[in-house]
Scaffold this active site. Structure first.
Site, short mmCIF file in Angstrom:
data_model
loop_
_atom_site.label_atom_id
_atom_site.label_comp_id
_atom_site.label_asym_id
_atom_site.label_seq_id
_atom_site.Cartn_x
_atom_site.Cartn_y
_atom_site.Cartn_z
N LYS A 8 14.94 -36.15 60.94
CA LYS A 8 15.26 -35.62 58.99
C LYS A 8 14.71 -34.54 58.76
CE LYS A 8 13.98 -38.42 55.14
NZ LYS A 8 13.81 -39.53 54.24
N GLY A 63 11.69 -41.72 45.57
CA GLY A 63 10.83 -42.63 44.86
C GLY A 63 10.51 -42.89 43.39
N ALA A 67 17.33 -41.66 49.17
CA ALA A 67 16.11 -41.08 47.73
C ALA A 67 16.58 -41.70 46.17
CB ALA A 67 15.30 -39.66 48.33
N GLY A 68 15.65 -42.16 45.95
CA GLY A 68 15.67 -42.60 44.64
C GLY A 68 16.88 -44.50 44.38
N ASN A 128 12.91 -46.51 51.26
CA ASN A 128 11.46 -47.03 51.70
C ASN A 128 11.00 -47.28 50.42
OD1 ASN A 128 8.70 -45.12 52.91
ND2 ASN A 128 8.46 -46.71 52.45
N SER A 129 10.42 -46.89 48.78
CA SER A 129 9.78 -47.14 48.37
C SER A 129 10.38 -48.27 47.78
CB SER A 129 10.06 -46.21 46.87
OG SER A 129 9.25 -45.12 47.59
#
Length: 267
Positions: free
Chosen positions: A101, A162, A189-190, A211-212
């Site tokens: 990645k 994040g 992301a986001g 992830n977050s």
């Protein structure tokens, strides 16, 4: 419904990160609950050779094995093409995979990828035999350039990493899907909530990397399950064919003596 990444079939369309969890055990439980077969790991943040990372690395290996999946090292924290290429090569040696990645950050405030360094790193790594999954913004031209270089998988952001702001520019994301019909598109992301992931899948995206949104939830394990189900629902909805919005109301209850609506040639 399977997802194929660089000729590798996967039963899950969710890719998940291994950072920010309240404990290594919660991380393991959440990854297993998600059913994700691809788990991301940063060499800069977690070195399996270091004593402190031994437990986390062991848990990640167990998750990947149990879900019959694969490890996806990333170049998080790199700011130049040279740095990213060096880290990718180190990751290939340590983790025994040519998947990477690719992240090359150009701004510390919103962690926006540097498009120029990203293209340079991608070109070098592709020539070096890597299967590159580049993290980029929702810029159509950048996505096209990455695809033209040979990146069969493109990973535009929904919003800055994040932030949990969800899909800030749906038009951009829809346009990328329309203009790159043959690319494997993974939203990265986001993402903040399961409905964000469902919406992206309804647009025709092939998968979601997050992830977050799971790691920082009050209950990461339960949230991982929620995302797995929302992604499946969105994907099924896209394949089924979502009805087009209409300007005027249409009764859903049939008029007298016409219990069914017969399409031409229908039974």
């Amino acid at each position: 419904m399977s997802l194929t990444i660089y000729d590798q079939p996967l039963s899950s369309r969710l890719l998940i990160g291994s950072a920010l969890y309240p404990s290594p055990l919660v991380m393991k439980q959440a990854i297993l609950a998600s059913g994700a077969q691809v788990v991301t790991l940063s060499l800069k943040r977690q070195n399996p050779a270091a004593l402190a990372g031994e437990t986390i690395w062991q848990y990640i290996q167990e998750c990947v094995a149990q879900n019959q999946g694969f490890l996806l090292p990333n170049t998080a924290g790199c700011k130049t093409a040279k740095e990213a290429v060096t880290l990718a090569r180190m990751s290939r040696e340590i983790f025994a995979t040519d998947w990477i990645k690719l992240e090359v950050i150009g701004d510390d405030y919103n962690l926006q990828p540097d498009p120029f360094e990203l293209l340079s790193a991608a070109e070098t790594l592709l020539k070096d035999g890597f299967k590159v999954l580049p993290y980029c913004t929702d810029d159509l031209v950048l996505c096209q350039r990455l695809y033209d270089l040979g990146c069969r998988v493109i990973m535009p952001w929904a919003s800055p990493i994040g932030t949990g702001k969800g899909l800030m520019n749906p038009y951009n994301l829809e346009t990328i899907r329309l203009r790159l019909p043959d690319a494997t598109l993974i939203l990265d992301a986001g993402i903040g909530k399961p409905s964000d992931a469902c919406l992206a899948m309804e647009m025709g995206y092939d998968g979601i990397l997050l992830n977050s949104a799971v790691a920082l939830a009050d209950n990461p394990v339960q949230m991982a399950r929620a995302f797995a189900q929302s992604i499946e629902a969105g994907s099924l909805g896209y394949v089924a064919g979502i009805m087009q919005p209409r300007q005027t109301a249409h009764p859903s209850t049939p008029t007298l003596d016409t219990p069914f609506w017969h399409q031409p040639g229908g039974q």
